[in-house]
Design a protein around this motif. Structure first.
Motif, PDB file in Angstrom:
ATOM      1  N   ASN A  28       2.140   8.364 132.873  1.00  0.00           N
ATOM      2  CA  ASN A  28       1.714   7.004 132.523  1.00  0.00           C
ATOM      3  C   ASN A  28       2.648   6.451 131.447  1.00  0.00           C
ATOM      4  N   LEU A  29       3.205   5.251 131.692  1.00  0.00           N
ATOM      5  CA  LEU A  29       4.214   4.706 130.785  1.00  0.00           C
ATOM      6  C   LEU A  29       3.628   4.351 129.425  1.00  0.00           C
ATOM      7  N   CYS A  32       3.545   7.384 127.417  1.00  0.00           N
ATOM      8  CA  CYS A  32       4.910   7.685 126.973  1.00  0.00           C
ATOM      9  C   CYS A  32       5.234   6.886 125.715  1.00  0.00           C
ATOM     10  N   VAL A  75       6.518  -2.484 129.052  1.00  0.00           N
ATOM     11  CA  VAL A  75       5.712  -1.803 130.064  1.00  0.00           C
ATOM     12  C   VAL A  75       4.704  -2.778 130.670  1.00  0.00           C
ATOM     13  N   GLY A  80       4.275  -1.539 134.601  1.00  0.00           N
ATOM     14  CA  GLY A  80       4.495  -0.117 134.824  1.00  0.00           C
ATOM     15  C   GLY A  80       3.255   0.713 134.548  1.00  0.00           C
TER      16      GLY A  80
ATOM     17  N   ARG B  25      14.637  10.966 134.439  1.00  0.00           N
ATOM     18  CA  ARG B  25      13.538  10.062 134.782  1.00  0.00           C
ATOM     19  C   ARG B  25      14.033   8.904 135.637  1.00  0.00           C
ATOM     20  N   ASN B  27      12.268   5.802 135.770  1.00  0.00           N
ATOM     21  CA  ASN B  27      11.907   4.498 135.207  1.00  0.00           C
ATOM     22  C   ASN B  27      12.907   4.099 134.130  1.00  0.00           C
ATOM     23  N   ILE B  30      11.795   4.483 130.426  1.00  0.00           N
ATOM     24  CA  ILE B  30      11.828   5.856 129.899  1.00  0.00           C
ATOM     25  C   ILE B  30      13.265   6.275 129.609  1.00  0.00           C
TER      26      ILE B  30
END
Lengths: 170, 103
Positions: A28-29, A32, A75, A80, B25, B27, B30
């Protein structure tokens, strides 16, 4: 004294490494982004531990306060956080992981064998805010002005890039 | 192990984690976080060498970190703006799906 030092260093190191690892592995962003905020806060504690109070507080203000929030906004704007992705890692993740492990091995070997890391530490080293301010206004005044210009350019550039494009067909 | 070696090893570990994230990663956000972690590892090195180095009164390492934090903030703002612009165009933030120069 030394034992206290190593204990606090161990706590800070675990905080930083755990935060960074979590930020790089969670699906899960939003999780993060929160984990990376923990890692940034741990780095701020490390700077405070190293007698660099000004840098530690700047780290909290800029990274925990601004960059982490900016990441959360990105995000949300890219949606996301809605659904966890099916594939988190890229197809060539083995190579990426191998390169990272190799880089850490080389760095650790170099640190263990360098003579700089064998030296005993100086008793006390610190910098007051007054010293930093004087240095910024005398010796480092030109880089300070350049940084001001860079931040202005980055602000305008970020707004222009993220601005919604006009439909050219009209 | 001296304190300097401990901080240098911590910084190397942080750099390796950031590098692994940036390389593996999918994304783009990230990937950017991984790059930020690598920048922070370099900053930790500067502060450790400033604290345990021969003349800390010169403040060189500390000044470098202060300017590096400012540059990293600018980099994060522009990078996230680019990611938002790419998302608006491609409707995705996965770096391996953005593979057209003129899409």
């Amino acid at each position: 004294m030394l034992n206290q030092m190593t204990l606090s260093f161990a706590i800070i190191a675990i905080l930083i490494i755990a935060g960074a690892t979590a930020a790089m592995t969670f699906r899960n962003l939003v999780h993060c982004a929160l984990a990376v905020a923990v890692a940034f806060a741990g780095l701020a504690f490390a700077y405070l531990q190293l007698n660099a109070q000004f840098v530690g507080l700047a780290q909290i203000l800029v990274y925990v306060g601004a960059v982490a929030i900016l990441i959360v906004f990105a995000v949300l704007l890219t949606r996301g956080g809605e659904a966890a992705e099916k594939k988190v890692f890229s197809a060539s993740w083995i190579w990426g992981g191998a390169i990272a492990v190799a880089v850490f091995g080389v760095l650790a070997w170099a640190i263990q064998h360098s003579f700089a890391s064998q030296r005993e530490p100086l008793p006390e080293a610190g910098a007051s805010v007054k010293q930093i301010g004087t240095a910024l206004m005398t010796k480092y005044v030109l880089p300070l002005e350049v940084i001001g210009l860079l931040l202005t350019a980055a602000l305008i550039g970020a707004v222009i890039i993220a601005m919604r494009e006009e439909d050219k067909s009209k | 192990m001296t304190p300097l070696a401990g901080y240098l090893l911590l910084s190397a570990m942080l750099f390796a984690i950031g590098l692994a994230g940036a390389l593996t990663r999918r994304n783009a956000i990230i990937v950017l976080i991984g790059i930020e972690l690598m920048l922070n590892a370099a900053n930790l090195n500067f502060i450790a060498f400033w604290r345990f180095g021969p003349n800390p009164e010169a403040l060189t390492g500390m000044m470098f970190v202060i300017f590096a934090i400012a540059v990293a903030a600018a980099e994060a703002a522009v990078g996230l703006a680019l990611i938002i612009a790419i998302y608006r165009h491609y409707k995705t933030t996965a770096v391996d799906e953005v593979n057209h120069l003129k899409g």
